[in-house]
Design a protein around this motif. Structure first.
Motif, PDB file in Angstrom:
ATOM      1  N   THR A   1      -6.729   5.181  13.208  1.00 36.32           N
ATOM      2  CA  THR A   1      -7.394   4.553  12.070  1.00 36.32           C
ATOM      3  C   THR A   1      -6.376   4.225  10.981  1.00 36.32           C
ATOM      4  O   THR A   1      -5.622   5.104  10.548  1.00 36.32           O
ATOM      5  N   LEU A   2      -6.346   2.962  10.573  1.00 37.19           N
ATOM      6  CA  LEU A   2      -5.522   2.537   9.450  1.00 37.19           C
ATOM      7  C   LEU A   2      -6.397   2.506   8.204  1.00 37.19           C
ATOM      8  O   LEU A   2      -7.399   1.791   8.163  1.00 37.19           O
ATOM      9  N   THR A   3      -6.033   3.288   7.201  1.00 32.80           N
ATOM     10  CA  THR A   3      -6.929   3.435   6.055  1.00 32.80           C
ATOM     11  C   THR A   3      -6.166   3.724   4.767  1.00 32.80           C
ATOM     12  O   THR A   3      -5.006   4.149   4.788  1.00 32.80           O
ATOM     13  N   PHE A   4      -6.850   3.471   3.652  1.00 35.25           N
ATOM     14  CA  PHE A   4      -6.352   3.896   2.340  1.00 35.25           C
ATOM     15  C   PHE A   4      -6.850   5.315   2.070  1.00 35.25           C
ATOM     16  O   PHE A   4      -7.834   5.771   2.668  1.00 35.25           O
ATOM     17  N   ASP A   5      -6.196   6.010   1.150  1.00 35.29           N
ATOM     18  CA  ASP A   5      -6.646   7.356   0.796  1.00 35.29           C
ATOM     19  C   ASP A   5      -7.881   7.306  -0.104  1.00 35.29           C
ATOM     20  O   ASP A   5      -8.575   8.304  -0.268  1.00 35.29           O
ATOM     21  N   MET A   6      -8.147   6.120  -0.703  1.00 36.63           N
ATOM     22  CA  MET A   6      -9.295   5.955  -1.588  1.00 36.63           C
ATOM     23  C   MET A   6      -9.586   4.450  -1.707  1.00 36.63           C
ATOM     24  O   MET A   6      -8.822   3.624  -1.207  1.00 36.63           O
ATOM     25  N   ASP A   7     -10.696   4.127  -2.352  1.00 35.39           N
ATOM     26  CA  ASP A   7     -11.028   2.724  -2.585  1.00 35.39           C
ATOM     27  C   ASP A   7     -10.282   2.219  -3.820  1.00 35.39           C
ATOM     28  O   ASP A   7     -10.460   2.755  -4.925  1.00 35.39           O
ATOM     29  N   TYR A   8      -9.448   1.187  -3.619  1.00 29.85           N
ATOM     30  CA  TYR A   8      -8.711   0.583  -4.730  1.00 29.85           C
ATOM     31  C   TYR A   8      -9.462  -0.675  -5.168  1.00 29.85           C
ATOM     32  O   TYR A   8      -9.331  -1.743  -4.556  1.00 29.85           O
ATOM     33  N   THR A   9     -10.269  -0.521  -6.199  1.00 35.27           N
ATOM     34  CA  THR A   9     -11.106  -1.637  -6.664  1.00 35.27           C
ATOM     35  C   THR A   9     -10.323  -2.591  -7.564  1.00 35.27           C
ATOM     36  O   THR A   9     -10.661  -3.763  -7.670  1.00 35.27           O
ATOM     37  N   GLU A  10      -9.279  -2.087  -8.214  1.00 36.33           N
ATOM     38  CA  GLU A  10      -8.460  -2.912  -9.098  1.00 36.33           C
ATOM     39  C   GLU A  10      -7.122  -3.220  -8.435  1.00 36.33           C
ATOM     40  O   GLU A  10      -6.559  -2.370  -7.725  1.00 36.33           O
ATOM     41  N   PRO A  11      -6.587  -4.432  -8.626  1.00 35.01           N
ATOM     42  CA  PRO A  11      -5.268  -4.756  -8.067  1.00 35.01           C
ATOM     43  C   PRO A  11      -4.163  -3.947  -8.739  1.00 35.01           C
ATOM     44  O   PRO A  11      -4.271  -3.596  -9.921  1.00 35.01           O
ATOM     45  N   ILE A  12      -3.116  -3.640  -7.985  1.00 35.31           N
ATOM     46  CA  ILE A  12      -1.937  -2.961  -8.526  1.00 35.31           C
ATOM     47  C   ILE A  12      -0.771  -3.932  -8.380  1.00 35.31           C
ATOM     48  O   ILE A  12      -0.297  -4.191  -7.269  1.00 35.31           O
ATOM     49  N   ILE A  13      -0.339  -4.479  -9.487  1.00 39.56           N
ATOM     50  CA  ILE A  13       0.672  -5.541  -9.472  1.00 39.56           C
ATOM     51  C   ILE A  13       2.077  -4.935  -9.562  1.00 39.56           C
ATOM     52  O   ILE A  13       2.355  -4.121 -10.454  1.00 39.56           O
ATOM     53  N   VAL A  14       2.917  -5.324  -8.629  1.00 38.13           N
ATOM     54  CA  VAL A  14       4.307  -4.863  -8.618  1.00 38.13           C
ATOM     55  C   VAL A  14       5.239  -6.064  -8.649  1.00 38.13           C
ATOM     56  O   VAL A  14       4.839  -7.192  -8.343  1.00 38.13           O
ATOM     57  N   ASN A  15       6.472  -5.813  -9.003  1.00 36.63           N
ATOM     58  CA  ASN A  15       7.501  -6.860  -9.049  1.00 36.63           C
ATOM     59  C   ASN A  15       8.537  -6.568  -7.974  1.00 36.63           C
ATOM     60  O   ASN A  15       9.329  -5.627  -8.100  1.00 36.63           O
ATOM     61  N   ALA A  16       8.533  -7.356  -6.901  1.00 37.89           N
ATOM     62  CA  ALA A  16       9.438  -7.123  -5.777  1.00 37.89           C
ATOM     63  C   ALA A  16       9.466  -8.371  -4.897  1.00 37.89           C
ATOM     64  O   ALA A  16       8.798  -9.369  -5.184  1.00 37.89           O
ATOM     65  N   ASP A  17      10.262  -8.305  -3.836  1.00 31.38           N
ATOM     66  CA  ASP A  17      10.287  -9.376  -2.840  1.00 31.38           C
ATOM     67  C   ASP A  17       9.130  -9.120  -1.873  1.00 31.38           C
ATOM     68  O   ASP A  17       9.175  -8.190  -1.065  1.00 31.38           O
TER      69      ASP A  17
ATOM     70  N   SER B   1      -1.366   5.503   0.503  1.00 35.51           N
ATOM     71  CA  SER B   1      -1.789   5.818  -0.867  1.00 35.51           C
ATOM     72  C   SER B   1      -0.802   5.188  -1.846  1.00 35.51           C
ATOM     73  O   SER B   1       0.388   5.076  -1.551  1.00 35.51           O
ATOM     74  N   ILE B   2      -1.320   4.757  -2.993  1.00 33.77           N
ATOM     75  CA  ILE B   2      -0.497   4.125  -4.029  1.00 33.77           C
ATOM     76  C   ILE B   2      -0.778   4.862  -5.330  1.00 33.77           C
ATOM     77  O   ILE B   2      -1.903   4.844  -5.832  1.00 33.77           O
ATOM     78  N   GLU B   3       0.257   5.515  -5.859  1.00 33.37           N
ATOM     79  CA  GLU B   3       0.063   6.357  -7.038  1.00 33.37           C
ATOM     80  C   GLU B   3       1.001   5.929  -8.160  1.00 33.37           C
ATOM     81  O   GLU B   3       2.121   5.472  -7.911  1.00 33.37           O
ATOM     82  N   ASN B   4       0.533   6.096  -9.391  1.00 28.66           N
ATOM     83  CA  ASN B   4       1.398   5.888 -10.549  1.00 28.66           C
ATOM     84  C   ASN B   4       2.390   7.030 -10.645  1.00 28.66           C
ATOM     85  O   ASN B   4       1.998   8.205 -10.658  1.00 28.66           O
ATOM     86  N   LEU B   5       3.673   6.670 -10.699  1.00 30.72           N
ATOM     87  CA  LEU B   5       4.709   7.693 -10.776  1.00 30.72           C
ATOM     88  C   LEU B   5       5.078   7.953 -12.229  1.00 30.72           C
ATOM     89  O   LEU B   5       4.946   9.051 -12.743  1.00 30.72           O
ATOM     90  N   ILE B   6       5.573   6.915 -12.897  1.00 28.60           N
ATOM     91  CA  ILE B   6       5.790   6.935 -14.336  1.00 28.60           C
ATOM     92  C   ILE B   6       5.218   5.635 -14.892  1.00 28.60           C
ATOM     93  O   ILE B   6       4.582   4.883 -14.159  1.00 28.60           O
ATOM     94  N   LYS B   7       5.488   5.345 -16.152  1.00 29.01           N
ATOM     95  CA  LYS B   7       4.850   4.196 -16.811  1.00 29.01           C
ATOM     96  C   LYS B   7       5.045   2.894 -16.045  1.00 29.01           C
ATOM     97  O   LYS B   7       4.107   2.124 -15.870  1.00 29.01           O
ATOM     98  N   ASN B   8       6.259   2.631 -15.566  1.00 29.52           N
ATOM     99  CA  ASN B   8       6.529   1.344 -14.918  1.00 29.52           C
ATOM    100  C   ASN B   8       6.890   1.483 -13.436  1.00 29.52           C
ATOM    101  O   ASN B   8       7.554   0.631 -12.864  1.00 29.52           O
ATOM    102  N   LYS B   9       6.443   2.590 -12.823  1.00 26.18           N
ATOM    103  CA  LYS B   9       6.749   2.802 -11.405  1.00 26.18           C
ATOM    104  C   LYS B   9       5.496   3.246 -10.650  1.00 26.18           C
ATOM    105  O   LYS B   9       4.659   3.976 -11.181  1.00 26.18           O
TER     106      LYS B   9
END
Length: 347
Positions: free
Chosen positions: A219-235, A263-271
């Motif tokens: 099963t490919l799954t998220f650890d929770m429902d992410y209802t809001e987008p999480i915007i990152v700056n990368a390639d 899972s996608i977690e806030n690490l610090i303010k901009n990470k």
């Protein structure tokens, strides 16, 4: 550069004192028997003798020592000791000894590093040779079989051509991945930084490997429902490649009816930190330090059956480091593994 001296006068002071006492006593005895002794004259004589002895001993012996010490510095400079060649030349034995000890330790570390690199180079060349040789010989074998007459049988010729095609495809993967790693290492592969939703990207990667996961009932799954987008700056393309490589690895070594969780977690303010966790075979602790090396395989036979170039994790590491980010791995054999990496988050 003007030569500077770090002088130690203790030797000259003590030696001058001994010589002065000896000469003064000798002259005093001589005057006692042949002339009248005047203590004022003896004091002047002692002062003159002491000053003369100090100058001669200090500067003559220091010059004598300096010549020999400079030879040591010159020899060390020939061995490319940048720190010693830039520093002041000193005749102080304690300082010199400390510098020699530091030089010896640095050279020992350098030699050990060179040995490790040489071992890695030999191992790497062996791995490259083996990885290229295996599919090449496979393709060659199928083609020779077809030329020997098997091509007259349409069913066999098609099967062998399909297998030869897979071998060529694997060769292509290896060469492409090696080319990418080389470009990443020398900085020739430029990153196209943009803002995007990492949640959406993970969902796209899940869709790419949905059928592959279904074959092992993983099963490919998220650890929770992410209802809001999480915007990152990368390639975006490179981060998709990172996620794809990590998910493919989790599917290769995952258990039947297992789980691969993102899972996608806030690490610090901009990470943010993205974690890819599975409950598969896990990795023994002794293998973890070498996990991101080119062609390094924990289970050589098993991983080759699964295919791939053997460069996936090395590419993942280089891509993340090209973003000036960090990648981590935690694993317990028989329990599962977790790969995680950081990304810059935009407001």
């Amino acid at each position: 550069m003007r030569t500077k001296f770090k002088k130690s006068y203790r030797f000259a002071v003590n030696t001058s004192l001994y010589i002065t006492l000896f000469i003064t006593l000798l002259v005093s005895v001589f005057l006692y028997y042949f002339h009248e002794i005047k203590w004022f004259n003896i004091l002047i004589l002692a002062s003159i003798v002491y000053a003369f002895c100090f100058v001669v001993i200090q500067f003559r012996i220091e010059k004598f020592i300096y010549k020999r010490v400079k030879r040591i510095y010159d020899d060390l400079t020939l061995l490319e000791s940048a720190n010693l060649s830039k520093g002041a030349i000193t005749t102080d034995m304690k300082t010199l000894t400390q510098e020699i000890d530091k030089f010896a330790k640095d050279k020992k570390i350098e030699i050990e590093t060179l040995r490790v690199r040489e071992k890695y180079r030999k191992e790497f060349l062996g791995n490259v040779s083996h990885e290229l040789k295996t599919p090449l010989f496979t393709v060659q074998g199928y083609i020779l079989t077809l030329l020997d007459g098997a091509m007259d049988d349409k069913k066999i010729s098609r099967k062998y051509l399909e297998r030869a095609s897979k071998g060529i495809e694997r060769l292509g993967y290896i060469i492409k991945d090696l080319d990418m790693i080389t470009k990443l290492e020398v900085g020739d592969l430029s990153l196209n930084l943009e803002e995007f939703d990492i949640v959406e990207l993970v969902e796209n990667v899940f869709e790419m490997f949905e059928m592959k996961a279904a074959k092992k009932k993983i099963t490919l799954t998220f650890d929770m429902d992410y209802t809001e987008p999480i915007i990152v700056n990368a390639d975006k393309e490179r981060i998709q490649q990172v996620l794809a490589n990590l998910i493919v690895n989790s599917l290769k070594y995952g258990r039947q009816k297992g789980t691969t969780e993102i899972s996608i977690e806030n690490l610090i303010k901009n990470k943010v930190i993205v974690r890819v966790t599975d409950n598969g075979e896990g990795i023994e602790s002794e293998h973890l330090p070498r996990l991101f090396e080119r062609f390094f395989r924990v289970d050589k036979s098993g991983s080759r059956k699964e295919g791939g170039s053997g460069l996936g994790l090395s590419i993942v590491k280089h891509i993340i480091e090209a973003h000036n980010e960090k990648i981590y791995v935690e694993s317990e054999y028989g329990v599962g593994s977790e790969f995680s990496f950081t990304l810059e988050k935009t407001e």
